[in-house]
Design an enzyme around this catalytic site. Structure first.
Site, short mmCIF file in Angstrom:
data_model
loop_
_atom_site.label_atom_id
_atom_site.label_comp_id
_atom_site.label_asym_id
_atom_site.label_seq_id
_atom_site.Cartn_x
_atom_site.Cartn_y
_atom_site.Cartn_z
N THR A 186 -13.17 -3.89 16.77
CA THR A 186 -13.89 -3.48 17.97
C THR A 186 -14.70 -2.21 17.72
O THR A 186 -14.27 -1.31 17.00
CB THR A 186 -12.92 -3.22 19.15
OG1 THR A 186 -12.25 -4.43 19.44
CG2 THR A 186 -13.63 -2.76 20.40
N ARG A 214 -9.36 -17.36 23.84
CA ARG A 214 -8.68 -16.10 24.23
C ARG A 214 -9.73 -15.00 24.47
O ARG A 214 -10.65 -14.82 23.72
CB ARG A 214 -7.73 -15.68 23.12
CG ARG A 214 -7.01 -14.34 23.34
CD ARG A 214 -7.73 -13.19 22.65
NE ARG A 214 -6.97 -11.94 22.75
CZ ARG A 214 -7.44 -10.76 22.39
NH1 ARG A 214 -8.65 -10.64 21.91
NH2 ARG A 214 -6.70 -9.68 22.51
N VAL A 215 -9.53 -14.27 25.54
CA VAL A 215 -10.42 -13.15 25.84
C VAL A 215 -9.58 -11.87 25.91
O VAL A 215 -8.53 -11.86 26.55
CB VAL A 215 -11.15 -13.37 27.18
CG1 VAL A 215 -12.07 -12.18 27.49
CG2 VAL A 215 -11.97 -14.66 27.15
N GLY A 216 -10.03 -10.83 25.25
CA GLY A 216 -9.31 -9.56 25.25
C GLY A 216 -9.82 -8.61 26.32
O GLY A 216 -10.49 -9.01 27.28
N GLY A 238 -7.86 -1.67 20.73
CA GLY A 238 -6.41 -1.82 20.56
C GLY A 238 -5.97 -3.21 20.94
O GLY A 238 -6.79 -4.13 21.05
N1 ASP Z 1 -9.26 -4.83 21.95
C1 ASP Z 1 -9.72 -5.89 21.10
C2 ASP Z 1 -9.20 -7.20 21.60
O1 ASP Z 1 -8.06 -7.26 22.02
C3 ASP Z 1 -9.29 -5.76 19.69
C4 ASP Z 1 -9.53 -4.45 19.06
O2 ASP Z 1 -9.76 -3.45 19.69
O3 ASP Z 1 -9.46 -4.46 17.84
O4 ASP Z 1 -9.89 -8.18 21.52
#
Ligand code: ASP
Length: 320
Positions: A186, A214-216, A238
């Site tokens: 990210t 999947r969505v973060g 994160g």
């Molecule tokens: N927050 C991002 C997600 O869960 C991943 C990341 O920050 O590395 O998709």
């Protein structure tokens, strides 16, 4: 008269960026790789800061910084995005303008060169905030957004990361190559411009072997991204599921607005108390309306950089 100093003093501009929380273990980092990561951060910082120095908007600055990191293959966004459980790339991004509370977000898109540009275009040219998948891609085509073929997004390292876990039921944050070496991907940016307007932007490829669809937290306004001129601009990185459940970015803003906390108090409470209690590993970058900057994480490191209101630059990967 030194125009640059005058500008810095009077303008009160500042910017912060991140390239993911949690890092390759210091013991595994080579000098060459570290130099590369720093170059990616430096380039992104310069692009955004130059826009602010020239009197441009924080919205343009955060977009430009994030776009630069999306084009940089070491970061997990745009070109460097990780593989999902079907061996494809599904990217998420969002952007928010603190002056008007306008926002744009996109999720689960493929072949879009710069998802952050698409998110900003959704914000500015559609009546919606959030578009996903084919609908977002169709909107992108209609609005002249740049596409790239699958080969552009292919990366041997990312492919190997996926191969190692693709037949398992697990998914992992970018670069988790053993239990002790986690790197969250990210990228994100927050900025304050000379008009006192705050903006935040975040973009990601998500997590390796994540389930198709999947969505973060990244594209979710309030979870991974938030900006409000009354309080602050925040971009997160994160373990997305925990960041969604904690509504991290909005929570920081609310703690300032309703509880009167300072930016650093609010960030500290969310990152080192609330998130820790539910096992949420990661970090945030934030700027408040007075140009205070906070770069906070509860992981081993976070690729991060900033220029404060006095023009002082900072770049770091691990804890000091
Ligand atoms: N927050 C991002 C997600 O869960 C991943 C990341 O920050 O590395 O998709």
């Amino acid at each position: 008269m030194n125009i640059c100093n005058t500008k810095n003093t009077i303008m009160n501009i500042s910017i912060a960026i991140h390239g993911g929380a949690g890092t390759i273990l210091a013991s595994k980092m080579t000098n060459e790789l570290e130099a590369n990561y720093r170059k990616g951060l430096q380039d992104a910082l310069n692009i955004g800061y130059d826009i602010l120095k020239q009197g441009g908007s924080s919205l343009d600055a955060v977009e430009a910084s994030v776009k630069s990191m999306e084009d940089f293959p070491l970061f997990n966004a745009g070109k460097g995005s990780v593989f999902n459980n079907k061996g494809a790339h599904e990217m998420d991004a969002s952007i928010m303008y603190g002056k008007t509370l306008e926002a744009g977000a996109v999720s689960s898109v493929s072949n879009i060169k710069n998802p952050i540009v698409l998110a900003k275009t959704i914000m500015q040219k559609s009546e919606h905030v959030f578009l996903c998948k084919e609908g977002a891609e169709e909107f992108a085509k209609l609005n002249g957004i740049e596409f790239e073929n699958d080969a552009y997004f292919y990366n041997d390292t990312r492919y190997q990361q996926w191969q190692e876990i693709k037949d398992s039921d697990t998914f992992q944050l970018d670069h988790t190559d053993n239990k002790h070496d986690k790197k969250f991907g990210t990228v994100g940016a927050v900025a304050l411009d000379k008009e006192g307007n705050l903006s935040a932007a975040t973009s990601t490829g998500g997590m390796t072997n994540k389930k198709f669809g999947r969505v973060g937290d990244t594209p979710m306004i309030g979870a991974g991204t938030y900006a409000n001129n009354n309080t602050c601009a925040v971009s997160c990185t994160g373990h997305g599921e925990l960041f969604i459940r904690s509504v991290v970015a909005y929570d920081i803003s609310c703690l300032m607005e309703y509880k009167g906390m300072s930016l650093s108090e609010a960030c500290k409470f969310v990152v080192h108390d609330k998130l820790i209690k539910i096992g949420g590993e990661g970090g945030i970058i934030a700027i408040d309306k007075n140009a205070n900057i906070c770069l906070d994480f509860n992981s081993e490191g976070m690729y991060r950089a900033s220029v404060d209101k006095d023009g002082k630059e900072f770049i770091a990967i691990y804890k000091n």
